[in-house]
Design a protein around this motif. Structure first.
Motif, PDB file in Angstrom:
ATOM      1  N   TYR A   3       1.055  -0.867   0.011  1.00 34.12           N
ATOM      2  CA  TYR A   3       0.489  -0.029  -0.094  1.00 34.12           C
ATOM      3  C   TYR A   3       1.332   1.682  -0.029  1.00 34.12           C
ATOM      4  CZ  TYR A   3       0.875   0.398   4.659  1.00 34.12           C
ATOM      5  OH  TYR A   3       1.393   0.351   6.098  1.00 34.12           O
ATOM      6  N   TYR A   4       0.403   1.863  -0.419  1.00 38.58           N
ATOM      7  CA  TYR A   4       1.235   3.258  -0.530  1.00 38.58           C
ATOM      8  C   TYR A   4       0.595   4.161   0.488  1.00 38.58           C
ATOM      9  CZ  TYR A   4       2.046   8.604  -2.468  1.00 38.58           C
ATOM     10  OH  TYR A   4       2.866   9.242  -2.133  1.00 38.58           O
ATOM     11  N   ILE A   5       0.734   5.129   1.562  1.00 43.03           N
ATOM     12  CA  ILE A   5       0.069   6.323   2.182  1.00 43.03           C
ATOM     13  C   ILE A   5       0.423   7.841   1.989  1.00 43.03           C
ATOM     14  CG2 ILE A   5       2.382   5.737   4.050  1.00 43.03           C
ATOM     15  CD1 ILE A   5      -0.540   5.520   6.474  1.00 43.03           C
ATOM     16  N   ALA A   6      -0.914   8.218   1.767  1.00 40.92           N
ATOM     17  CA  ALA A   6      -0.739   9.625   1.807  1.00 40.92           C
ATOM     18  C   ALA A   6      -0.764  10.129   3.164  1.00 40.92           C
ATOM     19  CB  ALA A   6      -1.650   9.897   0.514  1.00 40.92           C
ATOM     20  N   SER A   7      -0.030  11.040   3.355  1.00 41.52           N
ATOM     21  CA  SER A   7      -0.572  11.824   5.064  1.00 41.52           C
ATOM     22  C   SER A   7      -0.120  13.467   5.165  1.00 41.52           C
ATOM     23  CB  SER A   7      -0.474  11.230   6.162  1.00 41.52           C
ATOM     24  OG  SER A   7      -1.600  11.600   7.145  1.00 41.52           O
ATOM     25  N   ASP A   8      -0.118  14.279   6.094  1.00 40.20           N
ATOM     26  CA  ASP A   8       0.391  15.696   6.340  1.00 40.20           C
ATOM     27  C   ASP A   8       1.709  14.680   7.549  1.00 40.20           C
ATOM     28  OD1 ASP A   8       1.119  18.017   7.734  1.00 40.20           O
ATOM     29  OD2 ASP A   8      -0.607  18.577   5.884  1.00 40.20           O
ATOM     30  N   GLU A   9       2.917  15.858   7.099  1.00 39.81           N
ATOM     31  CA  GLU A   9       3.341  15.235   8.491  1.00 39.81           C
ATOM     32  C   GLU A   9       2.962  15.879   9.768  1.00 39.81           C
ATOM     33  OE1 GLU A   9       7.132  18.286   7.299  1.00 39.81           O
ATOM     34  OE2 GLU A   9       7.424  16.953   5.730  1.00 39.81           O
ATOM     35  N   LYS A  10       2.063  16.374   9.937  1.00 33.67           N
ATOM     36  CA  LYS A  10       1.066  16.658  10.992  1.00 33.67           C
ATOM     37  C   LYS A  10       0.386  15.420  11.878  1.00 33.67           C
ATOM     38  CE  LYS A  10      -2.086  19.954   9.570  1.00 33.67           C
ATOM     39  NZ  LYS A  10      -3.103  20.131   9.147  1.00 33.67           N
ATOM     40  N   ASN A  11       0.468  14.393  11.207  1.00 29.02           N
ATOM     41  CA  ASN A  11       0.076  13.111  10.841  1.00 29.02           C
ATOM     42  C   ASN A  11       1.274  11.753  11.693  1.00 29.02           C
ATOM     43  OD1 ASN A  11      -2.763  14.274  10.910  1.00 29.02           O
ATOM     44  ND2 ASN A  11      -2.490  13.430   9.043  1.00 29.02           N
ATOM     45  N   LEU A  12       2.230  12.749  11.980  1.00 20.03           N
ATOM     46  CA  LEU A  12       3.182  11.270  11.438  1.00 20.03           C
ATOM     47  C   LEU A  12       3.935  10.643  12.456  1.00 20.03           C
ATOM     48  CD1 LEU A  12       6.541  10.989   9.519  1.00 20.03           C
ATOM     49  CD2 LEU A  12       7.393  12.313  11.298  1.00 20.03           C
ATOM     50  N   LYS A  13       3.556  11.070  13.757  1.00 17.04           N
ATOM     51  CA  LYS A  13       3.272   9.784  14.370  1.00 17.04           C
ATOM     52  C   LYS A  13       2.367   8.996  14.912  1.00 17.04           C
ATOM     53  CE  LYS A  13       3.168   9.764  19.617  1.00 17.04           C
ATOM     54  NZ  LYS A  13       3.219  11.383  21.099  1.00 17.04           N
ATOM     55  N   VAL A  15       0.756   8.350  12.326  1.00 23.73           N
ATOM     56  CA  VAL A  15       1.312   6.815  10.692  1.00 23.73           C
ATOM     57  C   VAL A  15       2.250   6.760  10.707  1.00 23.73           C
ATOM     58  CG1 VAL A  15       2.370   7.375   8.294  1.00 23.73           C
ATOM     59  CG2 VAL A  15       0.580   8.760   8.889  1.00 23.73           C
ATOM     60  N   LYS A  16       2.833   6.469  11.428  1.00 19.80           N
ATOM     61  CA  LYS A  16       4.136   5.672  12.185  1.00 19.80           C
ATOM     62  C   LYS A  16       3.270   4.402  12.402  1.00 19.80           C
ATOM     63  CE  LYS A  16       8.377   8.229  11.627  1.00 19.80           C
ATOM     64  NZ  LYS A  16       9.363   9.024  12.800  1.00 19.80           N
ATOM     65  N   SER A  17       2.688   4.934  13.655  1.00 16.24           N
ATOM     66  CA  SER A  17       1.924   3.786  13.982  1.00 16.24           C
ATOM     67  C   SER A  17       1.508   2.744  13.293  1.00 16.24           C
ATOM     68  CB  SER A  17       1.177   4.351  15.210  1.00 16.24           C
ATOM     69  OG  SER A  17       0.413   3.633  16.555  1.00 16.24           O
ATOM     70  N   LEU A  18       0.454   3.587  12.721  1.00 17.93           N
ATOM     71  CA  LEU A  18      -0.100   2.533  11.751  1.00 17.93           C
ATOM     72  C   LEU A  18       0.736   1.963  11.160  1.00 17.93           C
ATOM     73  CD1 LEU A  18      -2.931   2.285  10.740  1.00 17.93           C
ATOM     74  CD2 LEU A  18      -2.856   4.131   9.401  1.00 17.93           C
ATOM     75  N   ILE A  19       2.104   2.293  10.261  1.00  9.64           N
ATOM     76  CA  ILE A  19       2.644   1.460   9.488  1.00  9.64           C
ATOM     77  C   ILE A  19       3.214   0.388   9.947  1.00  9.64           C
ATOM     78  CG2 ILE A  19       4.588   1.582   8.433  1.00  9.64           C
ATOM     79  CD1 ILE A  19       4.154   4.378   7.368  1.00  9.64           C
ATOM     80  N   LYS A  20       3.129   0.499  11.879  1.00  6.71           N
ATOM     81  CA  LYS A  20       4.314  -0.323  12.158  1.00  6.71           C
ATOM     82  C   LYS A  20       2.652  -1.374  12.300  1.00  6.71           C
ATOM     83  CE  LYS A  20       6.231  -1.539  17.112  1.00  6.71           C
ATOM     84  NZ  LYS A  20       6.672  -0.303  17.622  1.00  6.71           N
ATOM     85  N   LYS A  21       1.690  -0.954  12.703  1.00  5.99           N
ATOM     86  CA  LYS A  21       0.385  -2.190  12.634  1.00  5.99           C
ATOM     87  C   LYS A  21       0.020  -3.333  11.388  1.00  5.99           C
ATOM     88  CE  LYS A  21      -3.242  -1.669  15.934  1.00  5.99           C
ATOM     89  NZ  LYS A  21      -3.216  -2.504  16.513  1.00  5.99           N
ATOM     90  N   LEU A  22       0.254  -2.642  10.719  1.00  8.70           N
ATOM     91  CA  LEU A  22       0.086  -2.825   9.350  1.00  8.70           C
ATOM     92  C   LEU A  22       0.925  -3.503   9.030  1.00  8.70           C
ATOM     93  CD1 LEU A  22      -1.745   0.062   7.048  1.00  8.70           C
ATOM     94  CD2 LEU A  22      -2.469  -1.682   8.432  1.00  8.70           C
ATOM     95  N   THR A  23       2.623  -3.732   8.815  1.00  9.92           N
ATOM     96  CA  THR A  23       3.805  -4.136   8.648  1.00  9.92           C
ATOM     97  C   THR A  23       2.832  -5.198   9.805  1.00  9.92           C
ATOM     98  OG1 THR A  23       4.932  -2.560   8.417  1.00  9.92           O
ATOM     99  CG2 THR A  23       6.312  -3.841   8.487  1.00  9.92           C
TER     100      THR A  23
END
Length: 140
Positions: A3-13, A15-23
């Motif tokens: 998957y490709y994730i698009a977001s704003d830098e405001k959501n970085l924390k 997004v990192k948590s979500l990427i870890k969960k999905l991984t």
């Protein structure tokens, strides 16, 4: 699935948590900058457009984490042109107020999800080949 994730830098924390969960669930983020070496980051910075374009092409689906910057509309448009499935996600339901939505969010290829990561991960699992027919991606 990729998957490709698009977001704003405001959501970085988040997004990192979500990427870890999905991984941990077997999904691969094609544009996770955390997986790239510093040398590769310097090279990508010089050619970020091509890097992002290839990521969208390689992905099985796109995940847009709201709030996202204006660039997500370009990413969304390109993903739609490639017939990618798209999930627009926000932890807060108010991000879907009519004045904050894109007209593209109403297309049948786009699924909107709000709430917990658990709810999102459950939805994403319906995209995987292991998902049963009854779990196919809902249109709305």
């Amino acid at each position: 699935m990729k998957y490709y994730i698009a977001s704003d830098e405001k959501n970085l924390k988040q997004v990192k948590s979500l990427i870890k969960k999905l991984t941990s669930k077997g999904f691969t983020c094609v544009n996770d900058m955390n997986l790239i070496t510093n040398d590769e980051k310097n090279q990508i910075t010089d050619d970020i457009g091509e890097y992002e374009k290839r990521g969208i092409e390689e992905a099985d689906f796109m995940l847009i984490f709201l709030t996202a910057g204006k660039g997500n509309l370009y990413e969304l448009g390109y993903a739609l042109s490639l017939n990618k499935k798209i999930i627009v996600y926000s932890p807060e339901k108010e991000n879907y107020h009519i004045n904050k939505k894109s007209i593209f969010h109403n297309l049948p290829e786009v699924t909107i999800c709000s709430g917990t990561f658990y709810k999102l991960v459950k939805l994403i699992h319906t995209l995987s080949p292991e998902g049963s027919e009854k779990d196919s991606l809902p249109l709305k």
